[in-house]
Design a protein around this motif. Sequence first.
Motif, PDB file in Angstrom:
ATOM      1  N   VAL B  35     -22.879 -18.964 -22.152  1.00  0.00           N
ATOM      2  CA  VAL B  35     -23.576 -19.837 -23.233  1.00  0.00           C
ATOM      3  C   VAL B  35     -22.986 -20.713 -23.442  1.00  0.00           C
ATOM      4  N   SER B  36     -23.562 -21.897 -23.854  1.00  0.00           N
ATOM      5  CA  SER B  36     -22.783 -23.172 -24.997  1.00  0.00           C
ATOM      6  C   SER B  36     -23.735 -23.436 -25.726  1.00  0.00           C
ATOM      7  N   VAL B  37     -22.703 -24.052 -26.650  1.00  0.00           N
ATOM      8  CA  VAL B  37     -23.436 -24.401 -27.692  1.00  0.00           C
ATOM      9  C   VAL B  37     -23.221 -25.298 -28.318  1.00  0.00           C
ATOM     10  N   GLY B  38     -23.479 -26.610 -28.481  1.00  0.00           N
ATOM     11  CA  GLY B  38     -23.051 -27.766 -28.822  1.00  0.00           C
ATOM     12  C   GLY B  38     -23.993 -28.234 -30.227  1.00  0.00           C
ATOM     13  N   ARG B  55     -27.350 -23.814 -24.036  1.00  0.00           N
ATOM     14  CA  ARG B  55     -27.306 -24.297 -22.402  1.00  0.00           C
ATOM     15  C   ARG B  55     -26.708 -22.749 -21.827  1.00  0.00           C
ATOM     16  N   ALA B  61     -20.186 -22.147 -17.151  1.00  0.00           N
ATOM     17  CA  ALA B  61     -19.945 -22.491 -19.025  1.00  0.00           C
ATOM     18  C   ALA B  61     -20.407 -23.620 -18.255  1.00  0.00           C
ATOM     19  N   TYR B  62     -21.813 -24.187 -19.066  1.00  0.00           N
ATOM     20  CA  TYR B  62     -22.231 -25.761 -18.925  1.00  0.00           C
ATOM     21  C   TYR B  62     -21.242 -26.270 -20.376  1.00  0.00           C
ATOM     22  N   SER B  63     -21.417 -27.897 -19.957  1.00  0.00           N
ATOM     23  CA  SER B  63     -21.001 -28.173 -21.036  1.00  0.00           C
ATOM     24  C   SER B  63     -21.649 -28.518 -22.753  1.00  0.00           C
ATOM     25  N   PRO B  64     -21.098 -28.574 -23.939  1.00  0.00           N
ATOM     26  CA  PRO B  64     -21.785 -28.070 -24.537  1.00  0.00           C
ATOM     27  C   PRO B  64     -22.908 -28.766 -25.141  1.00  0.00           C
TER      28      PRO B  64
ATOM     29  N   LEU C  14     -19.547 -14.286 -28.366  1.00  0.00           N
ATOM     30  CA  LEU C  14     -19.852 -16.326 -28.702  1.00  0.00           C
ATOM     31  C   LEU C  14     -19.527 -17.251 -30.097  1.00  0.00           C
ATOM     32  N   ARG C 174     -16.265 -32.180 -30.031  1.00  0.00           N
ATOM     33  CA  ARG C 174     -16.512 -30.701 -29.311  1.00  0.00           C
ATOM     34  C   ARG C 174     -16.149 -29.643 -28.871  1.00  0.00           C
ATOM     35  N   SER C 178     -18.528 -26.347 -31.189  1.00  0.00           N
ATOM     36  CA  SER C 178     -19.175 -25.828 -29.693  1.00  0.00           C
ATOM     37  C   SER C 178     -19.076 -24.399 -29.740  1.00  0.00           C
ATOM     38  N   ARG C 179     -20.013 -23.017 -29.305  1.00  0.00           N
ATOM     39  CA  ARG C 179     -19.830 -22.241 -29.372  1.00  0.00           C
ATOM     40  C   ARG C 179     -19.510 -21.962 -27.042  1.00  0.00           C
ATOM     41  N   GLY C 180     -19.424 -21.021 -27.366  1.00  0.00           N
ATOM     42  CA  GLY C 180     -18.781 -21.085 -25.939  1.00  0.00           C
ATOM     43  C   GLY C 180     -18.574 -19.324 -25.389  1.00  0.00           C
ATOM     44  N   VAL C 181     -19.346 -18.517 -24.254  1.00  0.00           N
ATOM     45  CA  VAL C 181     -18.816 -16.962 -24.441  1.00  0.00           C
ATOM     46  C   VAL C 181     -17.295 -16.730 -23.773  1.00  0.00           C
ATOM     47  N   THR C 254     -15.805 -30.295 -18.343  1.00  0.00           N
ATOM     48  CA  THR C 254     -17.384 -29.891 -18.024  1.00  0.00           C
ATOM     49  C   THR C 254     -18.687 -30.674 -17.967  1.00  0.00           C
ATOM     50  N   TYR C 255     -17.879 -32.257 -18.858  1.00  0.00           N
ATOM     51  CA  TYR C 255     -18.679 -33.186 -18.006  1.00  0.00           C
ATOM     52  C   TYR C 255     -19.012 -33.796 -16.589  1.00  0.00           C
ATOM     53  N   GLU C 258     -20.412 -31.227 -14.176  1.00  0.00           N
ATOM     54  CA  GLU C 258     -21.996 -31.189 -14.307  1.00  0.00           C
ATOM     55  C   GLU C 258     -22.476 -32.909 -14.071  1.00  0.00           C
TER      56      GLU C 258
END
Lengths: 350, 198, 640
Positions: B35-38, B55, B61-64, C14, C174, C178-181, C254-255, C258
């Motif tokens: 999960v990514s949360v922006g 996401r 892990a995708y960009s936020p 998270l 950013r 931002s949150r991530g696992v 990450t950008y 993608e």
Amino acid sequence: MGGPLELQSKVLSSSLCTGCGACTSICPYLNAVEGRAVLLEPCGREEGRCYLFCPRTEVNLPHLERRTFGALRTDPVLGFHSSVLKARAAREEVRGRAQYGGTVSSLLLHALREGKVDSVVLTGSSDGVYPEPTAARTEEEVLRCARSRYLLSPSVGEVVRLLRKEEGGRMAFVGTPCQVLALRKIQAYEEEWEVSRVELVVGLFCTWALSHRAGEFLRTKLGGRRVRRFDIPPPPANLFVAETEDGRVELPLDEVRSFIPPSCRVCFDMTAELADLSVGMVEGEEGWNTVILRSERGRELFEEASRRGEVETAPLERERLEHLREASLMKKKRSEEERERLGARYLKEV
Amino acid sequence: MKDPLNVLVVGVGGQGNLLASLLIGSAATEEGFQVSVGETYGATQRGGSVMSHLRLSRRRAYSPLMPEGRGDVLLGFEPVETLRALGTYGNPGIRVMVNPRPVYPLEVLSGQTKYPEVEKVLEAIRELSKEVVVVEATELAKEAGDARMQNVVMVGCLAASGWLPLRPESFRKVVVELFGENSPNLRALELGMAGGRR
Amino acid sequence: MSRIGLDRPGKRLLLSGNEGIARGALEAGVQVCSGYPGNPASEVVEALLEASKEFDLYVEWSTNEMVALEVAGAAAATGLRALTAMKNLGVDVCSDFLMTVNLSGTRGGLVLVTGDDPAAHSTTTELDTRNYARLADVPLLEPSTPQEAKEMTKWAFELSEELGLLCMVRSVTRLSHSRGVVELGPLHRERRKPEFAAPPPWTSGSSTFTCMFHDMLHQKMRTAAEKFETSPFNRYEGPENPDLLLLTSGPSYTYSAEAVELLGLQDSVGILKLGTTWPLPEELLFKHLSHAGGVLFVEEIDPFLEQNVKALAAEFASRGLGPLNFYGKKSGHIPAVGELNTELVLRALSGLRGVSYSPRPPEYASRGEELVSGYVPGRSMAFCPGCPHRASFWVMKRALKWDGREAVVTGDIGCYSMGLLPTGFSVEQTLHCMGAGIGTACGFGKLERFGFDRPVVSVSGDSTFYHACIPALLNAKWNSSNLLHVVLDNSTTGMTGHQPHPGSGVTASGEPSAPIRVEDLCRGIGVEVRVCDPFEVDEATRTLQEMLKGKGPRVLVLRHPCPLTEGEKRKRRPRVHVNQEKCIGEECGCMAFCSRVLGCPANIWDYPKNKAKIDEVLCTGCGLCAKLCPAGAIVVEEGG
């Protein structure tokens, strides 16, 4: 017609504000600050009461006279009137607390006592210098406000506040010519408030008043002494006299006169020409007032008070009448020159 | 499921975007997603537009921030903000859940501009979406005890909608972990879930 | 128990980037943490604060970043592991110490976390703190995900300790927000005993000693560079000989990944993600540059990698690195300002590779644009409902109008920076950095002799006052500068999430501490000071107007608590409603004063009736609109 922008450009920015309080007491965008109105920001309206009521925006005198007296003046110098005479309070204790003859206090006390009005809006002062508009309901409250204030007072604002809050009942108003003018404009143009509740308008003679800044000057000169009465002795004394708790203080009149605001210099009215009756001093005679009876209502009140023995009357001497006319004319001339100079063409000539 | 699945939560600063995205994100983490949360917050929390990007992926892990035009699900706390987000992230396949209660911007209050008729805004949202559910979340939140819990009500609706590959149970678990068994938030979530099924 | 202190290695949580950094510090056994609140770095300290009891940490909010780094530096000098976190501009504040502690070194791991803010979401500059790593010659790590933030922070402590040198971890908004696992690792609970051993003295020396320390610093950096060559935080993905190599760091990675995936360019485009960006891993770069057809730098704010790698490429020419096309900020393929995102990388890549990309049907996009521009109003920032700053700026606006002279109003950093905007009635006219309001006011206030006779007013919040205004106030007193300093005291650090400050009466961890009042400070140095509640609008206006007339430095404290603090939120809110019978709406004498002028989001309009209305969901019951309503139509029901 106009709104806050025109008020700003035609009145406020030329320092022509009289500080009467007509606009500042009804508008969150206009504040009364040290005896003058300050526009915080224009409200966005193109027309508004601020402009309509202001005694220094266009004045349609013929319209106001017809509305007040039912007819136009025949005397261009003293305005519409039926007679001019001398008067004074019959009661000694009233005269003792008054500026000159106590006629105004007597008339007001009579009106209150007889239930002709419920309250009287006039200007008091706790230190004798700074004006405080007051709605008086008792004899004592009226007498506490006796004597002249020399600083501009926002007393029209007090009337407006009472009209808007539906308070004050039937009212009498005592004020200077500019204040009377503002009040008559309100009565002529306001459509929502019950303006007829102002039943009686007593005008005070006025040659000039002092700006708020004069207060600081006087307080400094008087060293904090409480003032009982200010007076200007007749020429050639050239003095401004303060009778204080601790004696009499004389100030050079010219120094005091430097605090006359520009709004007084454009004023055409010495005798409160739109009042129901106007009262002033008698040049060279202490203890009496000159009274100009103007409207039917003013005359009735005066005559009733006189019948009941509240006021004593006497005819005004011919030379004194001439003197009054001369003074009034002089003010009109000076005003015309000043208005010409400033391009302040607010007065529709009669 | 589309991978990554892109979920947007939009509203106005102060409406509780942060909590909503935390609940959805935590539920997804619970179920093993990457999960990514922006979040767009910071100074924007002061009455500006706020947006959270979520996401969900089984791969990485995708960009936020999701790329423009690639939203799959949109949870909107305010109608014009929902439309604004659709303009940027919408596509013909997007599903939208929206609280129709306006929060007026300064520009409207100051009279510079008018707030459009809500019905017209909803129409525009419908035109740009595959499916739209309008939820009177503020009203439901009042039932739960506090109108400000509309965010949790909306999450509840989304949880019950079947639009996300997540079990409603996971949401319950997350809310209980955060607020305990007896919190008004759990009540708000349940009311939302019931509302979402209605 | 704190969220980041969960003792379950292997558990997936998270976490935000900032929480990841804090968890990394716990896993590294951090014992001391300090900082000054500032977006986007505050939550690093807050997360550690939450864990401080269970892990026996000392965590403090310091009065400013300089002191914060010194506090952490001292702890690290005794052999403890210490961390300090701050926003980009904070590094400016602490740079004096940074530029000497790099030479004096450290015994315990000393980590400086910096939060940069590309696009300046909540900052007044896009300062790129990576330049400080180069300037101070300290190792720099740039995480790209919350998981990496955790791993890198942990490693930064080890590296710092090994080198005896402060190590920087650079985050950006950013990532921080931002949150991530994050998969948790084992916690480190061993507590070290501080020892301050002398000699040698802890100093950057002077003259020959400084040069000696400087030489030692270079040696440390050579060791760091060697370690970076094999660091797992530098990763390559893509074909062996890519036509185009993307060189990237931080969330830009990450950008990039993608964008490559969306364009289906995995077979021709490679990505070298650098996690250790100063000193650069030269051999690793040589290897990848040698295999690449061209290079596109994808990084945020300054062309830090771009310039430093280009300089290296010039050296590599003698080792046979052929002519290479470099793309990035200089070539205009990547914007030189603002934040990056996947679109911007897509645009650069599709241009360079001649491929097209369209995420949705063009008719949909244009219809969407049409509907948005047709219906969606702008939404500019506003003070929150109940915010005392709204009252304060209304007071200031009035007092300045009453005064009538054109005052210069200098602003400062905090929620009240919005005093520049319509929500603050555009009262403020300047905005720079912490303390610059009163500092520049000192200057404006001394120009009278040259004919500059406008009154000078400076504004700061309470937290900013303690942080950076006191030296300027001393200056104003010493040099008798004509200024009126207005402290908008909401009794907290509002903008960054309500951290306490020296005036709060508690420390970061909630220990009681005698509050240092602004007015006491002022009286102590003989500066005239008065205190008002801005909600007493008339009294505050009169006081301010009166004080404007004075000479020399004067201070007015406008004190009213922020309604968003936990304590205030728990209070019962009075219910406020409009008596629409009395409301005169858009008539003369009001003209929708409450909603149109006051601009409180809770003062909404009942369009069908054309009368005022209160949004009771938003209203905090502060009663300001009721006080100012010219018709007396707004009613406050106490205890609602």
